[in-house]
Scaffold this motif. Structure first.
Motif, PDB file in Angstrom:
ATOM      1  N   SER A 207     -38.995 -96.811  73.407  1.00  0.00           N
ATOM      2  CA  SER A 207     -39.900 -95.721  73.023  1.00  0.00           C
ATOM      3  C   SER A 207     -39.553 -95.261  71.609  1.00  0.00           C
ATOM      4  CB  SER A 207     -39.790 -94.545  74.004  1.00  0.00           C
ATOM      5  OG  SER A 207     -38.476 -94.027  74.023  1.00  0.00           O
ATOM      6  N   GLU A 208     -40.576 -94.982  70.825  1.00  0.00           N
ATOM      7  CA  GLU A 208     -40.367 -94.580  69.429  1.00  0.00           C
ATOM      8  C   GLU A 208     -41.572 -93.793  68.946  1.00  0.00           C
ATOM      9  OE1 GLU A 208     -39.959 -96.827  65.119  1.00  0.00           O
ATOM     10  OE2 GLU A 208     -38.878 -97.666  66.840  1.00  0.00           O
ATOM     11  N   ILE A 209     -41.323 -92.853  68.050  1.00  0.00           N
ATOM     12  CA  ILE A 209     -42.386 -92.053  67.444  1.00  0.00           C
ATOM     13  C   ILE A 209     -42.269 -92.155  65.932  1.00  0.00           C
ATOM     14  CG2 ILE A 209     -43.336 -89.736  67.119  1.00  0.00           C
ATOM     15  CD1 ILE A 209     -42.274 -88.992  69.854  1.00  0.00           C
ATOM     16  N   ASP A 210     -43.356 -92.521  65.275  1.00  0.00           N
ATOM     17  CA  ASP A 210     -43.461 -92.453  63.817  1.00  0.00           C
ATOM     18  C   ASP A 210     -44.433 -91.329  63.495  1.00  0.00           C
ATOM     19  OD1 ASP A 210     -41.787 -94.609  62.899  1.00  0.00           O
ATOM     20  OD2 ASP A 210     -43.236 -95.966  63.811  1.00  0.00           O
ATOM     21  N   GLY A 211     -43.922 -90.270  62.876  1.00  0.00           N
ATOM     22  CA  GLY A 211     -44.748 -89.092  62.643  1.00  0.00           C
ATOM     23  C   GLY A 211     -44.850 -88.720  61.182  1.00  0.00           C
ATOM     24  N   THR A 212     -45.862 -87.928  60.876  1.00  0.00           N
ATOM     25  CA  THR A 212     -46.037 -87.410  59.522  1.00  0.00           C
ATOM     26  C   THR A 212     -46.666 -86.032  59.581  1.00  0.00           C
ATOM     27  OG1 THR A 212     -47.048 -87.845  57.354  1.00  0.00           O
ATOM     28  CG2 THR A 212     -48.300 -88.513  59.263  1.00  0.00           C
ATOM     29  N   ILE A 213     -46.243 -85.160  58.703  1.00  0.00           N
ATOM     30  CA  ILE A 213     -46.887 -83.859  58.513  1.00  0.00           C
ATOM     31  C   ILE A 213     -47.754 -83.977  57.271  1.00  0.00           C
ATOM     32  CG2 ILE A 213     -46.572 -81.396  58.119  1.00  0.00           C
ATOM     33  CD1 ILE A 213     -43.913 -81.562  59.531  1.00  0.00           C
ATOM     34  N   GLN A 214     -49.057 -83.998  57.490  1.00  0.00           N
ATOM     35  CA  GLN A 214     -50.027 -84.213  56.426  1.00  0.00           C
ATOM     36  C   GLN A 214     -50.637 -82.873  56.017  1.00  0.00           C
ATOM     37  OE1 GLN A 214     -50.136 -87.388  55.703  1.00  0.00           O
ATOM     38  NE2 GLN A 214     -51.829 -87.704  54.288  1.00  0.00           N
ATOM     39  N   MET A 215     -50.776 -82.657  54.740  1.00  0.00           N
ATOM     40  CA  MET A 215     -51.334 -81.399  54.254  1.00  0.00           C
ATOM     41  C   MET A 215     -52.501 -81.670  53.311  1.00  0.00           C
ATOM     42  SD  MET A 215     -49.366 -78.229  52.300  1.00  0.00           S
ATOM     43  CE  MET A 215     -48.444 -77.762  53.766  1.00  0.00           C
ATOM     44  N   LYS A 216     -53.530 -80.829  53.392  1.00  0.00           N
ATOM     45  CA  LYS A 216     -54.657 -80.894  52.479  1.00  0.00           C
ATOM     46  C   LYS A 216     -54.920 -79.486  51.967  1.00  0.00           C
ATOM     47  CE  LYS A 216     -59.003 -83.322  51.843  1.00  0.00           C
ATOM     48  NZ  LYS A 216     -60.012 -84.189  52.469  1.00  0.00           N
ATOM     49  N   SER A 217     -54.816 -79.315  50.650  1.00  0.00           N
ATOM     50  CA  SER A 217     -54.845 -77.978  50.064  1.00  0.00           C
ATOM     51  C   SER A 217     -56.089 -77.753  49.213  1.00  0.00           C
ATOM     52  CB  SER A 217     -53.590 -77.762  49.203  1.00  0.00           C
ATOM     53  OG  SER A 217     -53.669 -76.553  48.493  1.00  0.00           O
ATOM     54  N   TYR A 218     -56.713 -76.578  49.413  1.00  0.00           N
ATOM     55  CA  TYR A 218     -57.824 -76.121  48.581  1.00  0.00           C
ATOM     56  C   TYR A 218     -57.503 -74.723  48.050  1.00  0.00           C
ATOM     57  CZ  TYR A 218     -60.318 -79.879  50.959  1.00  0.00           C
ATOM     58  OH  TYR A 218     -60.697 -81.097  51.464  1.00  0.00           O
ATOM     59  N   LEU A 219     -56.274 -74.544  47.584  1.00  0.00           N
ATOM     60  CA  LEU A 219     -55.827 -73.243  47.101  1.00  0.00           C
ATOM     61  C   LEU A 219     -55.846 -73.205  45.580  1.00  0.00           C
ATOM     62  CD1 LEU A 219     -52.730 -72.714  49.430  1.00  0.00           C
ATOM     63  CD2 LEU A 219     -55.093 -72.005  49.825  1.00  0.00           C
ATOM     64  N   THR A 220     -56.367 -72.119  45.022  1.00  0.00           N
ATOM     65  CA  THR A 220     -56.379 -71.949  43.571  1.00  0.00           C
ATOM     66  C   THR A 220     -55.055 -71.327  43.128  1.00  0.00           C
ATOM     67  OG1 THR A 220     -57.451 -69.798  43.853  1.00  0.00           O
ATOM     68  CG2 THR A 220     -58.873 -71.683  43.431  1.00  0.00           C
ATOM     69  N   GLY A 221     -54.631 -71.674  41.937  1.00  0.00           N
ATOM     70  CA  GLY A 221     -53.417 -71.081  41.390  1.00  0.00           C
ATOM     71  C   GLY A 221     -52.131 -71.710  41.881  1.00  0.00           C
ATOM     72  N   ASN A 222     -52.201 -72.704  42.756  1.00  0.00           N
ATOM     73  CA  ASN A 222     -51.018 -73.402  43.273  1.00  0.00           C
ATOM     74  C   ASN A 222     -49.923 -72.432  43.744  1.00  0.00           C
ATOM     75  OD1 ASN A 222     -51.972 -75.409  40.739  1.00  0.00           O
ATOM     76  ND2 ASN A 222     -51.651 -76.374  42.721  1.00  0.00           N
ATOM     77  N   PRO A 223     -50.224 -71.606  44.745  1.00  0.00           N
ATOM     78  CA  PRO A 223     -49.205 -70.669  45.241  1.00  0.00           C
ATOM     79  C   PRO A 223     -48.107 -71.400  46.011  1.00  0.00           C
ATOM     80  CG  PRO A 223     -51.126 -70.601  46.659  1.00  0.00           C
ATOM     81  CD  PRO A 223     -51.493 -71.497  45.507  1.00  0.00           C
ATOM     82  N   GLU A 224     -46.934 -70.780  46.069  1.00  0.00           N
ATOM     83  CA  GLU A 224     -45.824 -71.354  46.813  1.00  0.00           C
ATOM     84  C   GLU A 224     -46.041 -71.128  48.310  1.00  0.00           C
ATOM     85  OE1 GLU A 224     -41.383 -71.562  45.433  1.00  0.00           O
ATOM     86  OE2 GLU A 224     -41.691 -69.710  46.573  1.00  0.00           O
ATOM     87  N   ILE A 225     -45.802 -72.178  49.100  1.00  0.00           N
ATOM     88  CA  ILE A 225     -46.061 -72.156  50.538  1.00  0.00           C
ATOM     89  C   ILE A 225     -44.742 -72.262  51.305  1.00  0.00           C
ATOM     90  CG2 ILE A 225     -47.185 -73.380  52.453  1.00  0.00           C
ATOM     91  CD1 ILE A 225     -49.164 -72.062  50.677  1.00  0.00           C
ATOM     92  N   LEU A 226     -44.656 -71.536  52.408  1.00  0.00           N
ATOM     93  CA  LEU A 226     -43.532 -71.669  53.329  1.00  0.00           C
ATOM     94  C   LEU A 226     -44.045 -72.291  54.623  1.00  0.00           C
ATOM     95  CD1 LEU A 226     -41.744 -68.209  52.913  1.00  0.00           C
ATOM     96  CD2 LEU A 226     -41.191 -70.367  51.795  1.00  0.00           C
TER      97      LEU A 226
END
Length: 446
Positions: A207-226
């Motif tokens: 058994s094995e899992i290959d995972g990814t956390i994918q992000m798609k951003s539509y934010l102006t000003g490129n704010p810092e994200i937590l």
């Protein structure tokens, strides 16, 4: 480096073509498609992502039903070219919102402008969506998302109790809302591809899992994200005896996007990043710790008289009844001397399909959806041209399965919260998080 780059439809139509160095003949697209289409004499099996024909190296990836292809006569790294093709596909999707044949044909001028900025005389300049905004000036022609066919996991924004907006997967990073406004949104997908192998008695062999956390951003000003993950997340070597049964999420290894800062990750499992425009992978991870598989597959194949056998296939969903799996396909090779197959579905089965592929001697069982906690059965009667050579189960199988499960992840990795590093009462963008589990290799032996 790259001599040509072109995009073909599923029929082999040349939608986009750009030559950079003049060392490969113009008819390479036709040569490539004919080679891929008839890779094996029997028409079965896919062509490898990289191969050579008459001194020309061909590299290709399939994205949304399209073939992205690069050619060259020089010796280059296949992984480098394949990664470039993937990034170009992602870049085009960022600008067009929808990546399909229709959107490419309606936006070919914009696509050519993007390619000219990405590659100069066959050498890569940049594949950054954010950087290219300063150099690309054509506006995309938007495609009506309501007329688009469902594309598997890409169409699951309507899953769960809270409906996601239809623009989530069809939005361009350079187009504003009507009236000149821009809707501030950020989307996070936790996508896992699982591989499981069951023994004939139902025990898990691998058994094995290959995972990814994918992000798609539509934010102006490129704010810092937590972005905060599970507090009990462990990475690398741990004491399994102390972790077992505690509910901890144990990953074998992981890597992060270049924009991610890990200053506080070891302390509170929080990622800090300034997301670039468009779609990118925040984190990739792998897990081999034992986990509960979403499906159990049982197959029973027995002789039923002279030159006959009976098969019983059972699929049991072992997840919550509030979750529904989509696009399930179960396949099983039968003995090569099988001459006839009679398939019988359980009473009340709706939207199920069955088929027997004579050329490849394979059964196919399709289920549109499976609700958690349910069990489904397929019965088949096989007729043979000769007596089996010993144990019939050694000449059939294994059973393989593909599926997509929205709002479910097998590793139990969770996004606890997604917020702006510097809070503001006037700036509160829409934040969406979803989970998707897909089958990478899901196999049961007979």
């Amino acid at each position: 480096m790259i001599s040509q780059l072109f995009v073909l439809s599923q029929r082999g139509d040349n939608i986009v073509f750009r030559g950079y160095r003049g060392e490969v003949q113009r008819g390479s697209a036709e040569i490539f498609f004919r080679k891929v289409r008839f890779w094996n004499d029997d028409g079965e099996g896919d062509a490898p992502p990289a191969f050579n024909v008459n001194g020309v190296n061909y590299f290709h990836v399939r994205v949304s039903g399209l073939l992205f292809v690069a050619t060259t006569r020089v010796n280059v790294s296949p992984s480098l070219v394949l990664e470039l093709l993937q990034r170009i596909a992602r870049l085009i999707k960022d600008y067009l919102g929808v990546l399909n044949e229709d959107s490419l044909r309606k936006n070919f001028v914009l696509v050519y402008e993007l390619l000219d900025e990405v590659l100069d005389f066959g050498y890569v300049q940049t594949t950054s969506t954010e950087v290219l905004k300063s150099y690309v000036f054509n506006e995309p022609v938007m495609i009506d998302a309501a007329r688009m066919p469902s594309l598997g996991p890409a169409a699951i924004f309507m899953q769960g109790n809270k409906r996601m907006p239809g623009t989530a997967i069809t939005k361009s990073v350079v187009v504003n809302e009507p009236g000149g406004r821009r809707r501030e949104e950020i989307f996070v997908d936790v996508i896992e591809k699982i591989s499981v192998t069951f023994s004939a008695s139902g025990y898990i062999l691998t058994s094995e899992i290959d995972g990814t956390i994918q992000m798609k951003s539509y934010l102006t000003g490129n704010p810092e994200i937590l972005l905060a993950l599970n507090d009990d997340l462990n990475i690398g070597r741990v004491d399994y005896r102390s972790s077992y049964g505690s509910g901890a999420v144990i990953l074998d290894d992981c890597n992060f996007h270049e924009s991610v800062q890990l200053n506080s990750f070891d302390i509170d499992r929080t990622l800090t990043l300034v997301p670039p425009d468009g779609e990118f992978s925040v984190m990739n991870y792998r897990m081999t710790q034992e986990f509960k598989p979403p499906f159990r597959i049982n197959a029973l194949l027995e002789e039923a008289g002279l030159l006959k056998a009976e098969l019983i296939l059972k699929v049991q969903a072992e997840f919550s009844s509030s979750i529904t799996a989509n696009s399930i396909l179960v396949q099983m090779p039968v003995p090569t001397y099988t001459t006839r197959v009679s398939l019988d579905l359980e009473p009340g089965a709706v939207a199920n399909t069955t088929d027997y592929k004579e050329s490849s001697k394979r059964l196919e069982w399709g289920l549109k959806k499976i609700v958690g906690g349910s069990e489904h059965t397929l019965r088949a009667k096989l007729t043979f041209a000769q007596e089996p050579h010993g144990n019939i189960t050694k000449e059939a199988g294994p059973v393989s399965m593909t599926f997509t499960i929205p709002m479910y992840n097998a590793s139990r990795l969770q996004v606890k919260y997604l917020q702006m590093a510097k809070k503001s009462n006037t700036y509160n963008p829409y934040r969406w998080v979803r989970y998707v589990t897909e089958a990478n290799s899901y196999v049961a032996r007979l």
